[in-house]
Scaffold this motif. Structure first.
Motif, PDB file in Angstrom:
ATOM      1  N   GLY A 249      45.013  42.318  25.922  1.00 40.12           N
ATOM      2  CA  GLY A 249      44.270  42.167  27.350  1.00 40.12           C
ATOM      3  C   GLY A 249      44.321  43.513  27.987  1.00 40.12           C
ATOM      4  O   GLY A 249      44.896  43.585  28.967  1.00 40.12           O
ATOM      5  N   ALA A 250      43.563  44.613  27.254  1.00 38.49           N
ATOM      6  CA  ALA A 250      43.622  45.932  28.090  1.00 38.49           C
ATOM      7  C   ALA A 250      42.547  46.020  28.860  1.00 38.49           C
ATOM      8  O   ALA A 250      41.313  46.219  28.439  1.00 38.49           O
ATOM      9  N   SER A 251      42.826  46.138  29.999  1.00 35.37           N
ATOM     10  CA  SER A 251      42.102  47.006  31.327  1.00 35.37           C
ATOM     11  C   SER A 251      40.576  46.326  31.411  1.00 35.37           C
ATOM     12  O   SER A 251      40.101  44.903  31.036  1.00 35.37           O
ATOM     13  N   GLY A 252      39.758  47.128  31.882  1.00 37.82           N
ATOM     14  CA  GLY A 252      38.265  46.784  31.938  1.00 37.82           C
ATOM     15  C   GLY A 252      37.770  46.176  30.454  1.00 37.82           C
ATOM     16  O   GLY A 252      36.688  45.205  30.626  1.00 37.82           O
ATOM     17  N   GLY A 253      38.139  46.474  29.610  1.00 39.34           N
ATOM     18  CA  GLY A 253      37.542  46.084  28.152  1.00 39.34           C
ATOM     19  C   GLY A 253      37.607  44.675  27.954  1.00 39.34           C
ATOM     20  O   GLY A 253      36.882  43.922  27.521  1.00 39.34           O
ATOM     21  N   ALA A 254      38.842  44.136  28.540  1.00 41.51           N
ATOM     22  CA  ALA A 254      39.230  42.870  28.426  1.00 41.51           C
ATOM     23  C   ALA A 254      38.656  41.882  29.498  1.00 41.51           C
ATOM     24  O   ALA A 254      37.919  40.914  29.266  1.00 41.51           O
ATOM     25  N   LEU A 255      38.681  42.436  30.888  1.00 41.06           N
ATOM     26  CA  LEU A 255      37.882  41.995  31.873  1.00 41.06           C
ATOM     27  C   LEU A 255      36.636  41.752  31.830  1.00 41.06           C
ATOM     28  O   LEU A 255      36.028  40.911  32.452  1.00 41.06           O
ATOM     29  N   GLY A 256      35.822  42.457  31.036  1.00 39.24           N
ATOM     30  CA  GLY A 256      34.285  42.513  30.769  1.00 39.24           C
ATOM     31  C   GLY A 256      33.980  41.273  30.409  1.00 39.24           C
ATOM     32  O   GLY A 256      32.704  40.845  30.406  1.00 39.24           O
ATOM     33  N   ILE A 257      34.764  40.453  29.641  1.00 41.90           N
ATOM     34  CA  ILE A 257      34.428  39.149  29.094  1.00 41.90           C
ATOM     35  C   ILE A 257      35.414  38.249  29.714  1.00 41.90           C
ATOM     36  O   ILE A 257      35.773  37.177  29.094  1.00 41.90           O
ATOM     37  N   GLY A 258      36.048  38.545  30.852  1.00 39.24           N
ATOM     38  CA  GLY A 258      37.284  37.885  31.240  1.00 39.24           C
ATOM     39  C   GLY A 258      36.942  37.301  32.599  1.00 39.24           C
ATOM     40  O   GLY A 258      38.207  36.697  33.406  1.00 39.24           O
ATOM     41  N   VAL A 259      36.266  37.176  33.301  1.00 40.63           N
ATOM     42  CA  VAL A 259      36.032  36.395  34.499  1.00 40.63           C
ATOM     43  C   VAL A 259      35.649  34.898  34.385  1.00 40.63           C
ATOM     44  O   VAL A 259      34.587  34.787  34.023  1.00 40.63           O
ATOM     45  N   GLY A 260      36.408  34.137  35.071  1.00 41.20           N
ATOM     46  CA  GLY A 260      36.333  32.733  34.659  1.00 41.20           C
ATOM     47  C   GLY A 260      37.114  31.632  35.637  1.00 41.20           C
ATOM     48  O   GLY A 260      37.593  32.146  36.244  1.00 41.20           O
ATOM     49  N   ASP A 261      36.610  30.339  35.171  1.00 44.52           N
ATOM     50  CA  ASP A 261      37.111  29.151  36.088  1.00 44.52           C
ATOM     51  C   ASP A 261      38.383  29.252  35.539  1.00 44.52           C
ATOM     52  O   ASP A 261      39.418  28.877  36.689  1.00 44.52           O
ATOM     53  N   ARG A 262      38.964  29.472  34.464  1.00 51.49           N
ATOM     54  CA  ARG A 262      40.264  29.225  34.136  1.00 51.49           C
ATOM     55  C   ARG A 262      40.569  30.196  33.109  1.00 51.49           C
ATOM     56  O   ARG A 262      39.834  30.641  32.233  1.00 51.49           O
ATOM     57  N   VAL A 263      41.561  30.927  33.376  1.00 58.17           N
ATOM     58  CA  VAL A 263      42.082  32.042  32.381  1.00 58.17           C
ATOM     59  C   VAL A 263      43.382  31.772  31.772  1.00 58.17           C
ATOM     60  O   VAL A 263      44.334  31.522  32.900  1.00 58.17           O
ATOM     61  N   TYR A 264      43.516  31.875  30.407  1.00 53.32           N
ATOM     62  CA  TYR A 264      44.880  31.490  30.051  1.00 53.32           C
ATOM     63  C   TYR A 264      45.313  32.632  29.022  1.00 53.32           C
ATOM     64  O   TYR A 264      44.552  33.446  28.952  1.00 53.32           O
ATOM     65  N   MET A 265      46.719  32.558  28.793  1.00 55.06           N
ATOM     66  CA  MET A 265      46.989  33.657  27.858  1.00 55.06           C
ATOM     67  C   MET A 265      48.043  33.045  26.819  1.00 55.06           C
ATOM     68  O   MET A 265      48.677  32.061  27.379  1.00 55.06           O
ATOM     69  N   LEU A 266      47.765  33.436  25.624  1.00 50.80           N
ATOM     70  CA  LEU A 266      48.821  32.985  24.783  1.00 50.80           C
ATOM     71  C   LEU A 266      49.978  33.441  24.998  1.00 50.80           C
ATOM     72  O   LEU A 266      50.178  34.584  25.828  1.00 50.80           O
ATOM     73  N   GLU A 267      51.157  32.725  24.649  1.00 49.12           N
ATOM     74  CA  GLU A 267      52.498  32.992  24.959  1.00 49.12           C
ATOM     75  C   GLU A 267      53.093  34.671  24.800  1.00 49.12           C
ATOM     76  O   GLU A 267      53.487  35.163  25.577  1.00 49.12           O
ATOM     77  N   TYR A 268      52.482  35.162  23.465  1.00 44.83           N
ATOM     78  CA  TYR A 268      52.986  36.333  23.199  1.00 44.83           C
ATOM     79  C   TYR A 268      51.892  37.340  23.207  1.00 44.83           C
ATOM     80  O   TYR A 268      51.630  38.263  22.326  1.00 44.83           O
ATOM     81  N   THR A 269      51.223  37.448  24.385  1.00 50.35           N
ATOM     82  CA  THR A 269      50.342  38.398  24.504  1.00 50.35           C
ATOM     83  C   THR A 269      50.409  39.413  25.894  1.00 50.35           C
ATOM     84  O   THR A 269      51.424  38.879  26.488  1.00 50.35           O
ATOM     85  N   TRP A 270      49.640  40.222  26.070  1.00 44.18           N
ATOM     86  CA  TRP A 270      49.668  40.919  27.513  1.00 44.18           C
ATOM     87  C   TRP A 270      48.233  41.184  27.971  1.00 44.18           C
ATOM     88  O   TRP A 270      47.483  41.249  27.246  1.00 44.18           O
ATOM     89  N   TYR A 271      48.511  41.699  28.896  1.00 47.13           N
ATOM     90  CA  TYR A 271      47.006  41.474  29.842  1.00 47.13           C
ATOM     91  C   TYR A 271      47.436  42.718  31.075  1.00 47.13           C
ATOM     92  O   TYR A 271      48.483  42.523  31.897  1.00 47.13           O
ATOM     93  N   SER A 272      46.898  43.830  30.992  1.00 46.46           N
ATOM     94  CA  SER A 272      47.085  44.599  32.345  1.00 46.46           C
ATOM     95  C   SER A 272      46.026  45.821  32.612  1.00 46.46           C
ATOM     96  O   SER A 272      44.977  45.785  31.656  1.00 46.46           O
TER      97      SER A 272
END
Lengths: 292, 333
Positions: free
Chosen positions: B198-221
């Motif tokens: 989940g890298a930056s604006g490229g991730a957030l560009g489809i990432g605004v939601g009512d529920r946001v989850y992450m799989l256990e071994y992922t990263w987002y920043s």
């Protein structure tokens, strides 16, 4: 053949030691290298009298250029907090403290409310010399509070962007400011309150990819660098040279992402025109709806 | 099988296992007991390794070449899927895929970054780095979902939006900004899951939601550990430190309240048991859809905007004479 050989190319000044707003008596233009006095520069709207280069100026100078005179700053009481306990080459709190001392600012954005030709306007202006004009939680919250203020008083909003992007020391918190500011801007749009976005040199990264590109009117100063990725990263990625005018204001107008470029000399007048044209009193449909 | 550097102990165990199997096939020696023993050993070792992962190791798992991507999950979760192409302006971006899927009777618009499964496909998919056309395609599909009242599900897995010449010409920043703006007001439920990077604006560009989850071994920043190291440490060598400093793991993000939940992965990561992972993912999506469909669109939008408006921590100091402004109070008051 000379007796002396230059060992290094030109003057090498560390970014940290570079001066943002010119101080002192003389100013040497970054673009054409001509020298003028500070007085001449100020009288020429902080543009080089020789080549019209628009010198990077601070939020305070923009307030002075745009407002009728008096203005009132808002939300000055917000300060960055080191939630992540982030340390790179130095701890984040130390970086903040040093920057505050150096710049005599409290954050990378200052909000002020005043009038332009007697019409009220809220301006949220960024300062590049505060950690590269980076957007952290305080910048996001100041935009959010400005929007609330504009909604409550039905005042148009102008954001003056000058930012290297999101503030890395606040990691995902700074990333989420993009979603936060964009989400809040939808409320202004729904309320029919105009939002003007002025992009100045430089505007890149997270700021561009959120509030800066979402103006009802997007406009910029001449020759500003505006983009998502920085030119160095792009050059390294595609491994070829970039066109001369790439990512300049004029380039963005040409590709349809800005409404116009405005010379700083005409900035105040142009904003005043917009406020006049968007004034609810001059929009018969709005006025009618309110009378019903 | 591809082993990550911290999985070296596993690799040697697997080598031993192979050798014993070979011996078993060749001769009359009964190796079944030894094989059993080794398999238990492998299982325990894997558990041990995966119980103590650093931030950087999770980043490595999120990029594992055998990790399942969006199209795999769609095929596992939905019996029918019609992929839709193109942004209706310029082209069809291959780094973002999307279309109509059906989760046990509920039609959804499923959109996600897509990485390639081999060298050729990785290039074809541009390594999951989308151009503006990808974000605009995603928005077109979301608007369609809104018209037909279908929930939107997005799967996030990108090293970033593509930093290219054409991307800038066609307005990468505008495309991402527009998606943030439109997703904030979309009238149907939006569920976003980070399935890899989940890298930056490229991730957030489809990432605004009512529920946001992450799989256990992922990263987002806000940035990848490598780029962060390069910018703040002026060297590429501090990626481990950067990964720790950024606090980019699912646990950190959840603790900060920046995501709504974590979806557990099978021991050894999603790639060690992709089918199981798809099941867990589908279960969470269905649960979220059920919860969210009980709200009115207005309530959902309000809650969504309030959620994002509340993100960000700062200090409030008492108003003191901090600024030397010539700010005479305006007559507006």
């Amino acid at each position: 053949m000379g007796w002396f050989r230059r060992l290094r190319e030109g003057i090498q000044t560390a970014t940290g030691n570079k001066k943002e707003a010119p101080e002192g008596l003389w100013y040497q233009c970054k673009a054409c290298k001509e020298t003028s006095t500070m007085k001449e520069l100020k009288e020429n709207f902080f543009k080089c009298p020789f080549c019209n280069y628009h010198v990077r100026i601070s939020s305070k100078e923009y307030f002075g250029l745009i407002f009728d005179g008096n203005y009132e700053t808002l939300f000055d009481n917000l300060r960055a907090r080191d939630v992540l306990q982030f340390t790179d080459l130095k701890p984040y709190p130390q970086r903040i403290e040093e920057t505050m001392k150096k710049t005599r600012l409290t954050e990378a954005m200052t909000v002020a409310k005043g009038k332009v030709n007697k019409r009220p306007l809220v301006i949220a202006a960024m300062d590049f010399n505060f950690i590269g004009g980076s957007m952290g939680a305080v910048v996001g919250e100041k935009i959010s509070l400005s929007i609330d203020h504009c909604l409550a008083h039905r005042i148009p909003l102008l954001i003056i962007s000058k930012s290297g992007g999101a503030r890395m020391m606040e990691a995902a918190f700074s990333l989420m400011q993009m979603a936060k500011t964009a989400a809040k801007l939808t409320l202004l749009a729904k309320a029919g309150i105009p939002y003007f976005s002025l992009l100045t040199d430089p505007t890149t990264g997270g700021g561009t990819a959120s509030y800066a590109m979402l103006g009802d009117i997007n406009f910029a100063e001449p020759q500003a660098l505006i983009g998502f990725a920085g030119p160095r990263v792009i050059r390294e990625t595609i491994k070829r040279d970039l066109p001369e005018d790439f990512q300049t204001s004029e380039f963005l107008v040409e590709h349809g992402f800005l409404d116009f470029v405005v010379d700083r000399k005409e900035l105040r007048e142009r904003i005043s025109d917009l406020l006049y044209l968007f004034d609810e009193k001059n929009r018969v449909l709005v006025a009618d709806a309110e009378n019903d | 099988m591809v082993f990550l550097d911290f999985e070296q102990p596993l690799e040697s165990l697997y080598e031993q296992l192979d050798k014993i199997r070979q011996v078993g096939e060749e001769g009359e020696i009964d190796v079944s007991v030894m094989i059993k023993e080794l398999e238990t050993k492998i299982k325990n070792k894997r558990k041990e390794l995966y119980n103590n992962l650093s931030g950087w190791q999770k980043v490595q798992i999120s990029r594992h070449p055998e990790r399942p991507y969006t199209l795999y999950y769609i095929r596992q979760m939905s019996r029918k899927f019609v992929e839709l192409h193109g942004d209706r302006y310029v082209k069809d971006d291959k780094a973002i895929v999307g279309g109509l899927a059906n989760l046990d009777g509920q039609t959804v618009m499923l959109i996600g970054h897509q990485k390639g499964v081999n060298t050729k496909m990785r290039q074809f998919r541009n390594f999951g780095m989308a151009n503006p056309d990808g974000y605009r395609k995603a928005l077109r599909l979301m608007k369609m979902a809104e018209r037909f009242q279908m929930p939107v599900v997005t799967l996030i897995d990108t090293p970033g939006a593509y930093p290219g010449l054409e991307a800038e010409e066609r307005g990468q920043a505008e495309a991402i900004a527009r998606n943030l703006f439109e997703m904030a007001q979309l009238r149907v439920p939006i569920i976003c899951i980070v399935i890899g990077e989940g890298a930056s604006g490229g991730a957030l560009g489809i990432g605004v939601g009512d529920r946001v989850y992450m799989l256990e071994y992922t990263w987002y920043s806000v940035i990848s550990p490598e780029s962060c190291s390069s910018i703040l440490w002026h060297s590429w060598d501090y990626k481990e430190q950067a990964a720790e400093a950024l606090k980019l793991t699912a646990d950190d993000m959840h603790a900060f309240g920046l995501i709504d939940g974590i979806i557990k992965e099978p021991v050894g990561g999603a790639h060690s048991n992709p089918e199981e992972m798809a099941k867990l993912l589908k279960r969470q999506i269905k649960k979220a859809i059920t919860e969210l469909s009980e709200m009115t669109p207005e309530d959902r939008i309000e809650a969504r905007i309030n959620k994002y408006a509340g993100m960000g921590v700062y200090d409030v100091v008492s108003e003191t004479a901090t600024d030397d402004n010539n700010n005479v109070p305006s007559d507006e008051k």
